[in-house]
Design a protein around this motif. Sequence first.
Motif, PDB file in Angstrom:
ATOM      1  N   MET A   1      -3.824   1.679  -5.648  1.00  0.00           N
ATOM      2  CA  MET A   1      -4.566   0.492  -5.239  1.00  0.00           C
ATOM      3  C   MET A   1      -3.824  -0.242  -4.122  1.00  0.00           C
ATOM      4  SD  MET A   1      -5.601  -0.792  -9.089  1.00  0.00           S
ATOM      5  CE  MET A   1      -4.344   0.114  -9.994  1.00  0.00           C
ATOM      6  N   THR A   2      -4.483  -1.193  -3.515  1.00  0.00           N
ATOM      7  CA  THR A   2      -3.819  -2.148  -2.629  1.00  0.00           C
ATOM      8  C   THR A   2      -3.484  -3.376  -3.461  1.00  0.00           C
ATOM      9  OG1 THR A   2      -5.050  -1.380  -0.700  1.00  0.00           O
ATOM     10  CG2 THR A   2      -4.067  -3.560  -0.557  1.00  0.00           C
TER      11      THR A   2
ATOM     12  N   VAL B   1     -10.440   5.016  -9.877  1.00  0.00           N
ATOM     13  CA  VAL B   1      -9.062   4.499  -9.753  1.00  0.00           C
ATOM     14  C   VAL B   1      -8.114   5.566 -10.278  1.00  0.00           C
ATOM     15  CG1 VAL B   1      -7.439   2.752 -10.527  1.00  0.00           C
ATOM     16  CG2 VAL B   1      -9.755   2.099  -9.942  1.00  0.00           C
TER      17      VAL B   1
ATOM     18  N   ARG C   1     -10.268   0.966  -0.975  1.00  0.00           N
ATOM     19  CA  ARG C   1      -9.659   1.084  -2.298  1.00  0.00           C
ATOM     20  C   ARG C   1      -9.712  -0.244  -3.041  1.00  0.00           C
ATOM     21  NH1 ARG C   1      -4.302   1.896  -1.335  1.00  0.00           N
ATOM     22  NH2 ARG C   1      -4.593   1.658   0.902  1.00  0.00           N
ATOM     23  N   PRO C   2      -9.561  -0.202  -4.363  1.00  0.00           N
ATOM     24  CA  PRO C   2      -9.471  -1.464  -5.105  1.00  0.00           C
ATOM     25  C   PRO C   2      -8.271  -2.272  -4.649  1.00  0.00           C
ATOM     26  CG  PRO C   2      -9.754   0.401  -6.595  1.00  0.00           C
ATOM     27  CD  PRO C   2      -9.462   0.965  -5.243  1.00  0.00           C
ATOM     28  N   CYS C   3      -8.360  -3.580  -4.791  1.00  0.00           N
ATOM     29  CA  CYS C   3      -7.258  -4.472  -4.420  1.00  0.00           C
ATOM     30  C   CYS C   3      -6.984  -5.430  -5.569  1.00  0.00           C
ATOM     31  CB  CYS C   3      -7.595  -5.262  -3.159  1.00  0.00           C
ATOM     32  SG  CYS C   3      -6.300  -6.419  -2.646  1.00  0.00           S
TER      33      CYS C   3
ATOM     34  N   ARG D   1     -14.427  -4.217  -5.385  1.00  0.00           N
ATOM     35  CA  ARG D   1     -13.447  -3.805  -6.395  1.00  0.00           C
ATOM     36  C   ARG D   1     -12.176  -4.651  -6.257  1.00  0.00           C
ATOM     37  NH1 ARG D   1     -12.518   2.476  -6.729  1.00  0.00           N
ATOM     38  NH2 ARG D   1     -12.630   2.357  -4.447  1.00  0.00           N
TER      39      ARG D   1
ATOM     40  N   THR E   1       0.842  -1.196   0.000  1.00  0.00           N
ATOM     41  CA  THR E   1       0.000   0.000   0.000  1.00  0.00           C
ATOM     42  C   THR E   1       0.877   1.246   0.000  1.00  0.00           C
ATOM     43  OG1 THR E   1      -0.087   0.099   2.419  1.00  0.00           O
ATOM     44  CG2 THR E   1      -1.822  -1.154   1.316  1.00  0.00           C
TER      45      THR E   1
END
Length: 294
Positions: free
Chosen positions: A58-59, A294, A28-30, A105, A21
Amino acid sequence: MKTVAITFDSSGTECAGALYTETDTVGRPCVVLCTGFSGTQDTPSVVAAAQAFAAAGMTALTFDYRGFGASAGRPRQVVDIEDQLADIRAAVRFAREHPLVDPDRIVLWGTSLGGGHVVTVAADDERIAAVLAQVPFNGFPRRAEGRSTRATFALLRVMVVDWLRGVFGLSPHYIPAVGRPGELAVMTGPQAQATIDAMRSDTWRNSVAPRGLLQMMRYKPGDHAPRLRMPLLVSIAEGDRETLAENTVELAERAPRGELRTYPFSHFEVYRADNREKVLADQIDFLRRVLPEV
């Protein structure tokens, strides 16, 4: 960039992973990254991909399949398709429950065999937001280029021997995952060997039980592609001799929302630093286009 070691349970086996991260912003999206045949999460190309997705806001979650790398599980270095699919599903469950992640997400990213796996898993999980399949496995070529008939039969023999050892509960009969031309190994060739020679990893081992190849002979992720409801980006290498373009194109063609990107590389050249930067940039642009915020 922050990297945190994590673990999660997969059917009673502890899998080791890492979260990448750049911020502690929640929701957040991963991107869940799935390695290829005998791959581990600390290899340079997987780490670079995770860092690129994290740098893009993103993660990223990497992990080792059971029996590989830092994960538990025995016997070691055995590729079992159903077990690996279960491990991916367990990684997705972990990500969905993490406070940093928006559970709707989740993106699946996979390379080589992992590129086939992500299609298979996403076909049964409509909540997956997008899929990135990089030089994905979609069945073996009819004939392996550069492998003689004699070498092919030698490999088949050790595959059957190792499978029988598994049936009787004996330890695996290991062979190299990658070897030079003429050697008894799963993948052979100068480009494959050059990639391994440049490998920097504390956990990857050039050793694998060949019984897994028998399962792969019957494994066709493209059969699941028509059931994908999320966007799919298939990134293929024109000079690929391990996952032939004529096979992998099918994934994009059969998926309702499939897209295709081609690159003038070989299978292993995709992992070179200069080449992978271009591929990752295209994958990130794709996610910015298909995922909200994003």
